[in-house]
Write an enzyme that holds these catalytic residues in place. Structure first.
Site, PDB file in Angstrom:
ATOM      1  N   GLY A  31       0.818  -1.212   0.000  1.00  0.00           N
ATOM      2  CA  GLY A  31       0.000   0.000   0.000  1.00  0.00           C
ATOM      3  C   GLY A  31       0.848   1.256   0.000  1.00  0.00           C
ATOM      4  O   GLY A  31       1.623   1.482   0.934  1.00  0.00           O
ATOM      5  N   ALA A  32       0.718   2.050  -1.064  1.00  0.00           N
ATOM      6  CA  ALA A  32       1.475   3.304  -1.164  1.00  0.00           C
ATOM      7  C   ALA A  32       0.557   4.493  -0.945  1.00  0.00           C
ATOM      8  O   ALA A  32       0.504   5.423  -1.742  1.00  0.00           O
ATOM      9  CB  ALA A  32       2.168   3.399  -2.519  1.00  0.00           C
ATOM     10  N   ALA A  35       0.111   6.113   4.892  1.00  0.00           N
ATOM     11  CA  ALA A  35       0.889   5.337   5.867  1.00  0.00           C
ATOM     12  C   ALA A  35       2.062   4.632   5.185  1.00  0.00           C
ATOM     13  O   ALA A  35       3.200   4.685   5.657  1.00  0.00           O
ATOM     14  CB  ALA A  35      -0.026   4.321   6.563  1.00  0.00           C
ATOM     15  N   GLU A 185     -16.958  17.762   1.381  1.00  0.00           N
ATOM     16  CA  GLU A 185     -15.926  18.373   0.512  1.00  0.00           C
ATOM     17  C   GLU A 185     -16.287  18.179  -0.965  1.00  0.00           C
ATOM     18  O   GLU A 185     -16.058  19.058  -1.795  1.00  0.00           O
ATOM     19  CB  GLU A 185     -14.553  17.765   0.827  1.00  0.00           C
ATOM     20  CG  GLU A 185     -14.077  18.169   2.217  1.00  0.00           C
ATOM     21  CD  GLU A 185     -12.583  17.995   2.429  1.00  0.00           C
ATOM     22  OE1 GLU A 185     -12.076  16.899   2.131  1.00  0.00           O
ATOM     23  OE2 GLU A 185     -11.929  18.936   2.886  1.00  0.00           O
TER      24      GLU A 185
HETATM   25  C1  LIG Z   1     -12.306  12.747  -0.766  1.00  0.00           C
HETATM   26  C2  LIG Z   1     -11.638  12.458   0.536  1.00  0.00           C
HETATM   27  C3  LIG Z   1     -11.239  13.523   1.343  1.00  0.00           C
HETATM   28  C4  LIG Z   1     -10.577  13.266   2.538  1.00  0.00           C
HETATM   29  N1  LIG Z   1     -10.175  14.343   3.276  1.00  0.00           N
HETATM   30  C5  LIG Z   1      -9.446  14.134   4.388  1.00  0.00           C
HETATM   31  C6  LIG Z   1      -8.910  15.253   5.116  1.00  0.00           C
HETATM   32  O1  LIG Z   1      -9.153  16.405   4.772  1.00  0.00           O
HETATM   33  N2  LIG Z   1      -8.151  14.989   6.206  1.00  0.00           N
HETATM   34  C7  LIG Z   1      -7.866  13.723   6.610  1.00  0.00           C
HETATM   35  O2  LIG Z   1      -7.109  13.547   7.583  1.00  0.00           O
HETATM   36  N3  LIG Z   1      -8.369  12.633   5.970  1.00  0.00           N
HETATM   37  C8  LIG Z   1      -9.145  12.805   4.866  1.00  0.00           C
HETATM   38  N4  LIG Z   1      -9.648  11.724   4.179  1.00  0.00           N
HETATM   39  C9  LIG Z   1      -9.374  10.344   4.672  1.00  0.00           C
HETATM   40  C10 LIG Z   1      -7.978   9.908   4.250  1.00  0.00           C
HETATM   41  O3  LIG Z   1      -7.791  10.104   2.879  1.00  0.00           O
HETATM   42  C11 LIG Z   1      -7.711   8.426   4.615  1.00  0.00           C
HETATM   43  O4  LIG Z   1      -7.871   8.300   6.005  1.00  0.00           O
HETATM   44  C12 LIG Z   1      -6.277   8.037   4.221  1.00  0.00           C
HETATM   45  O5  LIG Z   1      -6.148   8.041   2.813  1.00  0.00           O
HETATM   46  C13 LIG Z   1      -5.896   6.651   4.761  1.00  0.00           C
HETATM   47  O6  LIG Z   1      -4.546   6.420   4.441  1.00  0.00           O
HETATM   48  P1  LIG Z   1      -3.974   4.932   4.267  1.00  0.00           P
HETATM   49  O7  LIG Z   1      -2.503   5.075   4.076  1.00  0.00           O
HETATM   50  O8  LIG Z   1      -4.470   4.070   5.348  1.00  0.00           O
HETATM   51  O9  LIG Z   1      -4.660   4.377   2.942  1.00  0.00           O
HETATM   52  P2  LIG Z   1      -4.803   4.996   1.448  1.00  0.00           P
HETATM   53  O10 LIG Z   1      -4.348   6.416   1.420  1.00  0.00           O
HETATM   54  O11 LIG Z   1      -6.170   4.659   1.067  1.00  0.00           O
HETATM   55  O12 LIG Z   1      -3.751   4.125   0.650  1.00  0.00           O
HETATM   56  C14 LIG Z   1      -3.930   2.749   0.383  1.00  0.00           C
HETATM   57  C15 LIG Z   1      -3.103   2.389  -0.841  1.00  0.00           C
HETATM   58  O13 LIG Z   1      -3.169   0.974  -1.029  1.00  0.00           O
HETATM   59  C16 LIG Z   1      -3.481   0.684  -2.393  1.00  0.00           C
HETATM   60  N5  LIG Z   1      -4.208  -0.576  -2.407  1.00  0.00           N
HETATM   61  C17 LIG Z   1      -5.404  -0.841  -1.823  1.00  0.00           C
HETATM   62  N6  LIG Z   1      -5.734  -2.143  -1.996  1.00  0.00           N
HETATM   63  C18 LIG Z   1      -4.716  -2.705  -2.695  1.00  0.00           C
HETATM   64  C19 LIG Z   1      -4.434  -4.033  -3.144  1.00  0.00           C
HETATM   65  N7  LIG Z   1      -5.278  -5.046  -2.909  1.00  0.00           N
HETATM   66  N8  LIG Z   1      -3.279  -4.260  -3.806  1.00  0.00           N
HETATM   67  C20 LIG Z   1      -2.386  -3.248  -4.036  1.00  0.00           C
HETATM   68  N9  LIG Z   1      -2.590  -1.985  -3.627  1.00  0.00           N
HETATM   69  C21 LIG Z   1      -3.746  -1.708  -2.965  1.00  0.00           C
HETATM   70  C22 LIG Z   1      -4.317   1.875  -2.842  1.00  0.00           C
HETATM   71  O14 LIG Z   1      -4.288   1.996  -4.247  1.00  0.00           O
HETATM   72  C23 LIG Z   1      -3.591   3.017  -2.135  1.00  0.00           C
HETATM   73  O15 LIG Z   1      -2.491   3.460  -2.883  1.00  0.00           O
HETATM   74  C24 LIG Z   1     -10.335  11.928   2.973  1.00  0.00           C
HETATM   75  C25 LIG Z   1     -10.746  10.857   2.174  1.00  0.00           C
HETATM   76  C26 LIG Z   1     -11.392  11.117   0.961  1.00  0.00           C
HETATM   77  C27 LIG Z   1     -11.810   9.950   0.103  1.00  0.00           C
END
Ligand SMILES: Cc1cc2nc3c(=O)[nH]c(=O)nc-3n(C[C@H](O)[C@H](O)[C@H](O)COP(=O)(O)OP(=O)(O)OC[C@H]3O[C@@H](n4cnc5c(N)ncnc54)[C@H](O)[C@@H]3O)c2cc1C
Length: 416
Positions: A31-32, A35, A185
């Site tokens: 996951g990129a 985190a 948003e």
């Molecule tokens: C429109 C929108 C606005 C938001 N605004 C805010 C804000 O203002 N402030 C805030 O704090 N939070 C906000 N959030 C929430 C925030 O974006 C998420 O909490 C955050 O992205 C989580 O980060 P993460 O690293 O856990 O996962 P993600 O950022 O979702 O990254 C997961 C990665 O894993 C990859 N992936 C997933 N499944 C697979 C698989 N099976 N195989 C390979 N790769 C895979 C995905 O492509 C992605 O690159 C918002 C969310 C959205 C949708």
């Protein structure tokens, strides 16, 4: 056996360096997102080799997806090629889909290959939560990736074109389900974009109906009540309908059915009403909560296997108040950094540090210039909130790729 080894190593940091390094030889990050990228940049800076597996060769800014969906900037403005950031020979990128974690064999199974690990950093984020609402999954769009954001933007524009063909006003109704951060948003973007579309296609703005439907009595539960009212007023004045206390009970093709049986016919239906953790953790047998998040200890290691670190929306971390850390980019970024540091500590025999979440506040944009929220507990609204939101973007980009990335992307994001 390995679990005991790791525990022992953390407590007795002065033990033999060679054995420790061998134990954390194969580090795999899945996951990129926020985190995963933060963990990876920490490892790269610490000269640790690792393999990053992600569905795309780029990292996208999930918190800005509503901008891409609302036609504000080109999709490339909201993404960064992963290799531009992870550019050292020991930072390997595999573009593939993860389909299974085999925690007994310590293998990540992807569509094209399998990858063994000594240490796994799980950061696959979230999937939509549909709460069992009939037809919702099948008949709604979701804002969860750069591709889906582009799809929503193209779909809305296509509905405007179809209206010109058949004069059916239902093409011009946009329903957004859910009034949390994402839903609000997105509404904010749409109320600023729709007037431009109306000019482009020669359509009267009063024919376009932008509705937000929310089951709870209020929008934006994350911000104080007086600011919710500011948000309601701002969006209503810009022409959106915000329907709280209205439950979606069923969705059919181009129809949202709400609590009292009313049918809302709409050319565009987007669901933003809930998220749950990536299901691969639960399927692999990790201890998960009702949202599918896997329980972690103070160091962000799975309580089931200390070789697995979990960050972001997939992690079930409870702070001192006993409440789970919220699924936000802010938390994901902080967790990713701590995981990177803790894996480096493990590799060099230093003690790991407990994760201490630092809530910097919440900001919701209400279109291109204004917003509401709080910064470290201080309420902000209007242009000040809009600017504060812009500042958080720059800060993140700086942390991710230094001044070069921050200035390059800020230029793109400002001149859109
Ligand atoms: C429109 C929108 C606005 C938001 N605004 C805010 C804000 O203002 N402030 C805030 O704090 N939070 C906000 N959030 C929430 C925030 O974006 C998420 O909490 C955050 O992205 C989580 O980060 P993460 O690293 O856990 O996962 P993600 O950022 O979702 O990254 C997961 C990665 O894993 C990859 N992936 C997933 N499944 C697979 C698989 N099976 N195989 C390979 N790769 C895979 C995905 O492509 C992605 O690159 C918002 C969310 C959205 C949708």
């Amino acid at each position: 056996m390995f679990r005991v080894d790791l525990e022992h190593r953390n407590k007795k940091a002065h033990d033999g360096q060679r054995k420790r390094e061998r134990d954390v030889d194969k580090i795999v990050i899945v996951g990129a997102g926020y985190a995963g990228m933060m963990a990876a940049t920490r490892l790269q800076r610490g000269s640790r080799d690792f393999t990053m597996i992600n569905r795309h060769e780029y990292h996208y800014l999930t918190t800005l997806l509503h901008e891409a969906a609302g036609g504000r900037g080109a999709p490339s403005h909201y993404s960064v090629p992963i290799r531009h950031i992870l550019d050292k020979p020991g930072s390997k990128l595999v573009v593939d889909e993860v389909v299974k974690i085999d925690k007994e064999k310590r293998v990540v199974v992807c569509k094209s290959a399998e990858h063994e690990y000594d240490i796994l950093i799980f950061a696959l984020g979230w999937i939509p939560e549909y709460f069992g609402i009939d037809g919702l999954k099948e008949h709604s769009l979701v804002l969860r990736s750069l591709n889906s954001a582009s799809h929503i933007r193209d779909h809305i524009e296509d509905q405007f074109r179809q209206y010109l063909d058949d004069n059916n006003e239902e093409h011009l109704r946009i329903v957004i389900g859910g009034a949390g951060l994402t839903g609000i948003e997105l509404i904010g973007e749409l109320v600023d974009w729709v007037p431009q579309l109306c000019v482009r296609y020669g359509i009267d703005r009063s024919l376009v109906d932008i509705q937000n439907i929310e089951a709870m009595p209020t929008i934006l539960p994350q911000v104080p009540e007086n600011l919710r009212e500011v948000a309601m007023q701002t969006l209503t004045e810009k022409g959106a309908q915000l329907r709280t206390n209205t439950k979606i009970v069923r969705v059919e093709k181009d129809v949202v059915v709400v609590g009292d049986g009313e049918e809302v016919h709409a050319g565009t239906i987007v669901w933003t009403g809930g998220v749950r953790a990536n299901p691969l953790l639960g399927e692999a047998g990790f201890t998960v909560d009702r949202r599918g998040r896997a329980k972690v200890n103070a160091y962000l290691q799975s309580v089931d296997d200390e070789r697995v670190f979990i960050g972001g929306d997939s992690a079930w971390f409870e702070g001192e108040d006993g409440k789970p850390a919220p699924p936000t980019a802010q938390m994901a970024t902080q967790m990713g950094k701590q995981i990177g540091e803790n894996v480096l500590a493990l590799g060099s025999g230093r003690a790991m540090k407990a994760f201490e979440p630092d809530n910097q506040g919440t900001l919701a944009s209400l279109g291109r210039e204004v917003g509401v929220g709080n910064v470290k507990g201080i309420p902000v609204k209007g242009v000040v909130a809009g600017l504060a939101k812009e500042a958080t973007k720059v800060k993140y980009l700086w942390e991710l790729g230094g001044i070069r990335l921050a200035s390059e992307k800020t230029g793109q994001l400002v001149h859109r």
